[in-house]
Design an enzyme around this catalytic site. Structure first.
Site, PDB file in Angstrom:
ATOM      1  N   HIS A   1      12.849   0.066  18.445  1.00 62.09           N
ATOM      2  CA  HIS A   1      13.583   1.344  18.541  1.00 62.09           C
ATOM      3  C   HIS A   1      14.356   1.634  17.241  1.00 62.09           C
ATOM      4  CE1 HIS A   1      13.006   1.010  22.980  1.00 62.09           C
ATOM      5  NE2 HIS A   1      13.196  -0.267  22.720  1.00 62.09           N
TER       6      HIS A   1
ATOM      7  N   LYS B   1      18.016  10.596  -9.358  1.00 60.16           N
ATOM      8  CA  LYS B   1      17.006  10.404  -8.324  1.00 60.16           C
ATOM      9  C   LYS B   1      15.794   9.595  -8.781  1.00 60.16           C
ATOM     10  CE  LYS B   1      16.876  11.841  -4.658  1.00 60.16           C
ATOM     11  NZ  LYS B   1      16.548  13.182  -4.168  1.00 60.16           N
TER      12      LYS B   1
ATOM     13  N   SER C   1      13.753  13.747 -10.175  1.00 58.82           N
ATOM     14  CA  SER C   1      14.091  15.083  -9.704  1.00 58.82           C
ATOM     15  C   SER C   1      14.353  15.970 -10.916  1.00 58.82           C
ATOM     16  CB  SER C   1      15.344  15.007  -8.834  1.00 58.82           C
ATOM     17  OG  SER C   1      16.057  16.225  -8.873  1.00 58.82           O
TER      18      SER C   1
ATOM     19  N   GLU D   1       5.435   8.969   0.326  1.00 56.95           N
ATOM     20  CA  GLU D   1       5.620  10.219   1.076  1.00 56.95           C
ATOM     21  C   GLU D   1       4.296  10.968   1.191  1.00 56.95           C
ATOM     22  OE1 GLU D   1       9.679  12.316   0.166  1.00 56.95           O
ATOM     23  OE2 GLU D   1       9.085  11.188  -1.595  1.00 56.95           O
TER      24      GLU D   1
END
Ligand code: ARG
Length: 456
Positions: A156, A283, A277, A290
């Site tokens: 979970h 970043k 970024s 992704e």
């Protein structure tokens, strides 16, 4: 321009129709397979005395000359000739004259295209199996370095029980192993030969389907010509296996994204596999995992797309089936690209063993172990569970973890507690003692690793 099938027509094809129905822009990828199939067909035609040895030789030489020209990017395919099959036939006739027209004897584009797809998918399936092995090897390499690295195990997405990081990684090894098995098994069916089924009903020529099957490395001929030309199950199977592979890849990708976040910091992906970024200088984004996660969507889409195309199609060939190609090519390219990136990304990632250990030192994931401790002292598990639940609540209120509670406090909850509890609660012992078959105990992980290594 006159069509190869122009005889019964009195008008030119509408330009829009020509463009709408043509598949050459994407099926030219099958050119090599098309020529391979044609070479087998023409050899068989001559050995069955359907065409002369001399004509067969001229056609084979012509086909090979065209193959060379295609390799050297010297041919121009045209929409007027619709698809790769007719483009190559036209090139052949231009190359060797009207004798080239004998190639299509006893054959139809329907068995021809099916043959091409079988040949193409067999090659791609084998290549996918190899690429999966590369990912498995990368997993093994990381696992070897991290047998004793302890990470929280989750259910979970809540801390559950600590595990060896190698054990966690190896879970993906087995998913991929089953994927490989499925692909391997599908080759049995990819290896059925449709060649010689003709348009749908077979042919009047005394062809030898066994011979062409053998020449092309197929292990069986379709026993039914109508099935042979209308079967696309082998493509559906591939797309379905690819979908499951992408499911596995996307689960791992998701973990890599989570683990590399500031909140977790369990791993750091190599700079070569991240991007920055345009506005936030600090970043370092995990774009690759992704995208792996996201590309799963198009692969599922391709599967559903083909199933939908095939659903309700009457026998035998229908032009609808031309729509089997782009989704398949796209899936091959997506899977190929994903697997090729995944292996080096896993290999080069940095594992922050300290961060992982700090995480398991600050949680209650050793709670099951004190319950088991009381059980070994004779308490029924259910009662032990209740007591430990109370201890956890007590610890939370005290802002402590289980290793920080004094023996006196433990003994308030049960007189069975003794000094040895502190050893049992150490994460390395919590992991190390889960020595049941397939468990995360270090010895079990070593056995598992040795087994995995035999398979790649
Ligand atoms: N380009 C076609 C396809 O991909 C080849 C078969 C065409 N057959 C036909 N009867 N029109 O399906």
């Amino acid at each position: 321009m006159t069509k190869l099938w122009g005889g019964r027509f009195t008008k030119q094809t509408d330009k829009l129709v020509e463009e709408f129905t043509a598949s050459i822009s994407f099926d030219k990828i099958l050119a090599n397979e098309d020529i391979e199939g044609s070479l087998a067909h023409v050899k068989m035609l001559s050995s069955c005395d359907i065409i002369s040895k001399k004509d067969a030789q001229t056609i084979m030489d012509g086909l090979m000359a065209i193959q060379l020209k295609i390799q050297n990017d010297e041919v121009e395919f045209s929409v007027e000739h619709e698809d790769v099959h007719m483009n190559i036939e036209k090139l052949l006739i231009d190359e060797i004259g009207p004798v080239g027209g004998k190639l299509h004897t006893g054959r139809s584009r329907n068995d021809q295209v099916a043959t091409d797809m079988h040949l193409y998918l067999r090659k791609q399936t084998k290549s996918m199996i190899e690429l999966i092995s590369e990912v498995q090897k990368a997993i093994i390499e990381q696992a070897k370095k991290n047998i004793h690295t302890i990470i929280p195990g989750y259910t979970h997405l809540q801390r559950a029980q600590p595990v060896s990081f190698a054990h966690h990684l190896l879970a993906y090894f087995w998913m991929l192993e089953r994927d490989k098995e499925r692909l391997q098994d599908s080759i049995k069916r990819i290896n059925w030969s449709p060649l010689g089924a003709g348009a749908l009903a077979g042919t009047t020529f005394p062809i030898d389907r066994q011979q062409t099957a053998e020449l092309l490395g197929f292990t069986k001929v379709y026993p039914n010509s109508m099935d042979a030309v209308s079967d696309r199950d082998f493509i559906v199977e591939f797309l379905s296996h690819a979908s499951l592979i992408m499911t596995h890849i996307s689960r791992l990708a998701e973990e890599l994204v989570i683990w590399s976040s500031q909140e977790f910091q369990f791993i750091e992906l190599d700079d070569a596999f991240c991007t920055g970024s345009s506005i936030m200088p600090q970043k370092k984004n995990p774009d690759v995992p992704e995208l792996l996660r996201a590309k799963t969507g198009r692969v599922y889409g391709n599967l559903i797309g083909l199933l939908t195309v095939l659903k309700g199609l009457p026998l035998a060939y229908n032009k609808d089936m031309q729509e089997d190609k782009e989704g398949m090519f796209d899936t091959v390219a997506t899977l190929d690209g994903s697997l090729r990136l995944l292996a080096p990304m896993i290999e080069t990632m940095t594992v922050n063993q300290d961060k992982m250990y700090a995480a398991v030192s600050q949680d209650f994931s050793n709670a099951t172990d004190i319950a088991d401790y009381l059980v070994t002292k004779g308490l029924p598990f259910r009662q032990a569970h209740e007591i430990i639940g109370k201890i956890v609540l007590f610890a939370i209120n005290q802002k402590k973890y289980l290793l920080g509670i004094s023996l006196e406090d433990y003994q308030q909850f049960s007189p069975l507690f003794e000094e040895d509890i502190y050893e049992i609660l150490q994460p390395k012992n919590v992991v190390g003692t889960r020595n049941s078959e397939g468990g995360t105990g270090f010895n079990q992980v070593k056995i598992q690793l040795a087994y995995a290594e035999q398979l790649v």
